[in-house]
Motif scaffolding. Sequence first.
Motif, PDB file in Angstrom:
ATOM      1  N   MET A   1       2.436  16.859  -7.070  1.00 39.97           N
ATOM      2  CA  MET A   1       3.183  18.157  -7.664  1.00 39.97           C
ATOM      3  C   MET A   1       4.524  17.900  -8.594  1.00 39.97           C
ATOM      4  N   ALA A   2       5.083  16.775  -7.916  1.00 39.56           N
ATOM      5  CA  ALA A   2       6.482  16.427  -8.665  1.00 39.56           C
ATOM      6  C   ALA A   2       6.510  15.267  -9.315  1.00 39.56           C
ATOM      7  N   SER A   3       5.334  14.487  -9.290  1.00 39.91           N
ATOM      8  CA  SER A   3       5.707  13.090  -9.869  1.00 39.91           C
ATOM      9  C   SER A   3       5.591  13.005 -11.282  1.00 39.91           C
ATOM     10  N   SER A   4       5.517  14.387 -12.049  1.00 35.31           N
ATOM     11  CA  SER A   4       5.533  14.386 -13.606  1.00 35.31           C
ATOM     12  C   SER A   4       6.993  14.151 -14.131  1.00 35.31           C
ATOM     13  N   HIS A   5       7.848  14.668 -13.014  1.00 35.54           N
ATOM     14  CA  HIS A   5       9.229  14.220 -13.553  1.00 35.54           C
ATOM     15  C   HIS A   5       9.787  12.811 -13.628  1.00 35.54           C
ATOM     16  N   PRO A   6      10.465  12.812 -14.756  1.00 37.37           N
ATOM     17  CA  PRO A   6      10.863  11.520 -14.880  1.00 37.37           C
ATOM     18  C   PRO A   6      11.751  10.760 -13.798  1.00 37.37           C
ATOM     19  N   ASN A   7      12.384  11.472 -12.954  1.00 37.66           N
ATOM     20  CA  ASN A   7      13.295  10.878 -11.827  1.00 37.66           C
ATOM     21  C   ASN A   7      12.480  10.932 -10.615  1.00 37.66           C
ATOM     22  N   VAL A   8      11.100  11.397 -10.395  1.00 38.43           N
ATOM     23  CA  VAL A   8      10.313  11.209  -9.126  1.00 38.43           C
ATOM     24  C   VAL A   8       9.364  10.018  -9.417  1.00 38.43           C
ATOM     25  N   VAL A   9       9.482   9.284  -8.676  1.00 41.25           N
ATOM     26  CA  VAL A   9       8.249   8.101  -8.668  1.00 41.25           C
ATOM     27  C   VAL A   9       7.092   8.727  -8.908  1.00 41.25           C
ATOM     28  N   THR A  10       6.333   8.163  -9.877  1.00 42.30           N
ATOM     29  CA  THR A  10       5.097   8.592 -10.406  1.00 42.30           C
ATOM     30  C   THR A  10       3.945   7.976  -9.471  1.00 42.30           C
ATOM     31  N   LEU A  11       3.073   9.132  -9.271  1.00 41.38           N
ATOM     32  CA  LEU A  11       1.790   8.782  -8.537  1.00 41.38           C
ATOM     33  C   LEU A  11       0.692   8.368  -9.795  1.00 41.38           C
ATOM     34  N   HIS A  12       0.164   7.292  -9.822  1.00 42.31           N
ATOM     35  CA  HIS A  12      -0.625   6.987 -11.002  1.00 42.31           C
ATOM     36  C   HIS A  12      -2.368   7.084 -10.422  1.00 42.31           C
ATOM     37  N   ARG A  13      -2.567   6.693  -9.148  1.00 41.92           N
ATOM     38  CA  ARG A  13      -3.913   6.850  -8.759  1.00 41.92           C
ATOM     39  C   ARG A  13      -4.164   6.699  -7.227  1.00 41.92           C
ATOM     40  N   VAL A  14      -5.133   7.159  -6.743  1.00 41.82           N
ATOM     41  CA  VAL A  14      -5.536   7.122  -5.293  1.00 41.82           C
ATOM     42  C   VAL A  14      -6.872   6.599  -5.317  1.00 41.82           C
ATOM     43  N   PHE A  15      -7.285   5.375  -4.734  1.00 39.98           N
ATOM     44  CA  PHE A  15      -8.388   4.990  -4.321  1.00 39.98           C
ATOM     45  C   PHE A  15      -8.672   5.133  -2.805  1.00 39.98           C
ATOM     46  N   ASP A  16      -9.750   5.998  -2.354  1.00 38.21           N
ATOM     47  CA  ASP A  16     -10.143   6.561  -1.187  1.00 38.21           C
ATOM     48  C   ASP A  16     -11.811   6.410  -1.218  1.00 38.21           C
ATOM     49  N   SER A  17     -12.274   5.371  -0.710  1.00 31.68           N
ATOM     50  CA  SER A  17     -13.610   5.056  -0.676  1.00 31.68           C
ATOM     51  C   SER A  17     -14.051   5.333   0.815  1.00 31.68           C
ATOM     52  N   PRO A  18     -15.281   5.989   1.051  1.00 34.29           N
ATOM     53  CA  PRO A  18     -15.762   6.100   2.346  1.00 34.29           C
ATOM     54  C   PRO A  18     -16.050   4.918   3.197  1.00 34.29           C
ATOM     55  N   THR A  19     -16.307   3.926   2.289  1.00 40.05           N
ATOM     56  CA  THR A  19     -16.642   2.494   2.975  1.00 40.05           C
ATOM     57  C   THR A  19     -15.444   1.646   3.424  1.00 40.05           C
ATOM     58  N   ASP A  20     -14.336   2.286   2.938  1.00 38.93           N
ATOM     59  CA  ASP A  20     -13.180   1.186   3.213  1.00 38.93           C
ATOM     60  C   ASP A  20     -12.235   2.082   4.235  1.00 38.93           C
ATOM     61  N   PRO A  21     -11.748   1.668   5.167  1.00 40.76           N
ATOM     62  CA  PRO A  21     -10.950   2.043   6.221  1.00 40.76           C
ATOM     63  C   PRO A  21      -9.391   2.414   5.547  1.00 40.76           C
ATOM     64  N   TYR A  22      -9.166   1.978   4.492  1.00 41.96           N
ATOM     65  CA  TYR A  22      -7.828   2.070   3.987  1.00 41.96           C
ATOM     66  C   TYR A  22      -7.772   3.047   2.495  1.00 41.96           C
ATOM     67  N   VAL A  23      -6.437   3.529   2.354  1.00 36.40           N
ATOM     68  CA  VAL A  23      -6.441   4.393   1.417  1.00 36.40           C
ATOM     69  C   VAL A  23      -5.362   3.696   0.496  1.00 36.40           C
ATOM     70  N   TYR A  24      -5.674   3.528  -0.825  1.00 35.96           N
ATOM     71  CA  TYR A  24      -4.840   2.669  -1.626  1.00 35.96           C
ATOM     72  C   TYR A  24      -4.133   3.788  -2.835  1.00 35.96           C
ATOM     73  N   ILE A  25      -2.878   3.760  -2.603  1.00 37.94           N
ATOM     74  CA  ILE A  25      -2.041   4.638  -3.445  1.00 37.94           C
ATOM     75  C   ILE A  25      -1.387   3.765  -4.405  1.00 37.94           C
ATOM     76  N   VAL A  26      -1.422   4.155  -5.843  1.00 38.00           N
ATOM     77  CA  VAL A  26      -0.719   3.189  -6.955  1.00 38.00           C
ATOM     78  C   VAL A  26       0.645   4.177  -7.513  1.00 38.00           C
ATOM     79  N   LEU A  27       1.612   3.612  -6.999  1.00 37.48           N
ATOM     80  CA  LEU A  27       2.826   3.994  -7.396  1.00 37.48           C
ATOM     81  C   LEU A  27       3.618   3.352  -8.485  1.00 37.48           C
ATOM     82  N   GLU A  28       4.613   4.204  -9.234  1.00 36.99           N
ATOM     83  CA  GLU A  28       5.371   3.442 -10.079  1.00 36.99           C
ATOM     84  C   GLU A  28       6.199   2.137  -9.626  1.00 36.99           C
ATOM     85  N   TYR A  29       6.120   1.252 -10.250  1.00 40.47           N
ATOM     86  CA  TYR A  29       6.885  -0.047 -10.028  1.00 40.47           C
ATOM     87  C   TYR A  29       8.162   0.049 -10.269  1.00 40.47           C
ATOM     88  N   CYS A  30       9.073   0.010  -9.201  1.00 39.45           N
ATOM     89  CA  CYS A  30      10.862  -0.069  -9.427  1.00 39.45           C
ATOM     90  C   CYS A  30      11.126  -1.233  -8.836  1.00 39.45           C
TER      91      CYS A  30
END
Length: 335
Positions: A1-30
């Motif tokens: 909801m908030a990551s479109s603001h230039p001073n909120v860290v951007t959420l680029h993508r979420v990888f959530d596979s039913p075969t993988d126990p982990y969820v991968y969240i790709v955020l802006e690199y600081c």
Amino acid sequence: MASSHPNVVTLHRVFDSPTDPYVYIVLEYCPDGDLFSMVIDSERYLMPPEPYVQDRSRTDGCPVPESPEYVEERVKLDNLIKTVYDQILSAIEYCHSLGLYHRDIKPENILCSADGQRVYLADFGLATGERYSTDFGCGSSFYMSPECQDGAGRRLTQYSTAANDVWSLGIILITLVCARNPWKEAVLTDDTFREYAKNPDFLLDILPISRALNDVLKRVFCIDEEKRCTVSELRASIRGVPRLTASNYETWERLLQRGLLKASRPKEHAQVPVEKNTFSNPDTNSSPSPSPVHSPPNASWDYGPKQGKFGQGLGPFAPTSSDDSWRILEKGRPR
């Protein structure tokens, strides 16, 4: 909801596979880490005051004016701090406009890039859409408002999440300007906070802030959250502050009013002994060597190296999040 603001860290993508126990969240690199490290480790926003030199033509201890070069550098640093702080305020203002209240604003949750010139709000793990909350004690105790903790002596059934965010922003402002927290917790059992609750100008006695900044902070640190300024009002107020730290002249005036200075004319060509700093760095126990440059008693609020050592018995200062042990305690505290 908030990551479109230039001073909120951007959420680029979420990888959530039913075969993988982990969820991968790709955020802006600081690349520059968080604001805590930028303030404490890199000392990016730190500038020691110009040495206090008494005007030899006067008997009241009045200092000579600060050099034009120092004033110019101080203005540049103040502008940087204001720019960084305005980015944080802009991010929170945007979140509040969406009905999002962060509830855990602290330097560790603000990421940096461009050598500390750009900042990004992060870690929405405790954020809420509730304008009023009954979830007391939510967040990090160093930055919580009194109503979110013990109510500063009042019985409360809920607290304003927006006003709680504003209180946290006030602590962030002091951190940027002074590299320390004003108190450990905003509760009446905390000696420093209790003194502030009795006297809203108390921060002038323990921090090297200007009167103009103190006026802004008094609007932020209103014990009654209903009278506390909004993020938008804070944003407008801080832009109008001409100087964030006290000048040597303002420090002298303050001490003179408190009766802490004695009139004395220094002897010509004599060295004036340095007054022992009440808030001296605990890393050193030795007194400064005599020098014609000196500070008035109780005036040279320690800007020394390794601000992380502050909080270990420094006058009225309580441990802050810059103290490693308290930082570890805080990070390990159950949510």
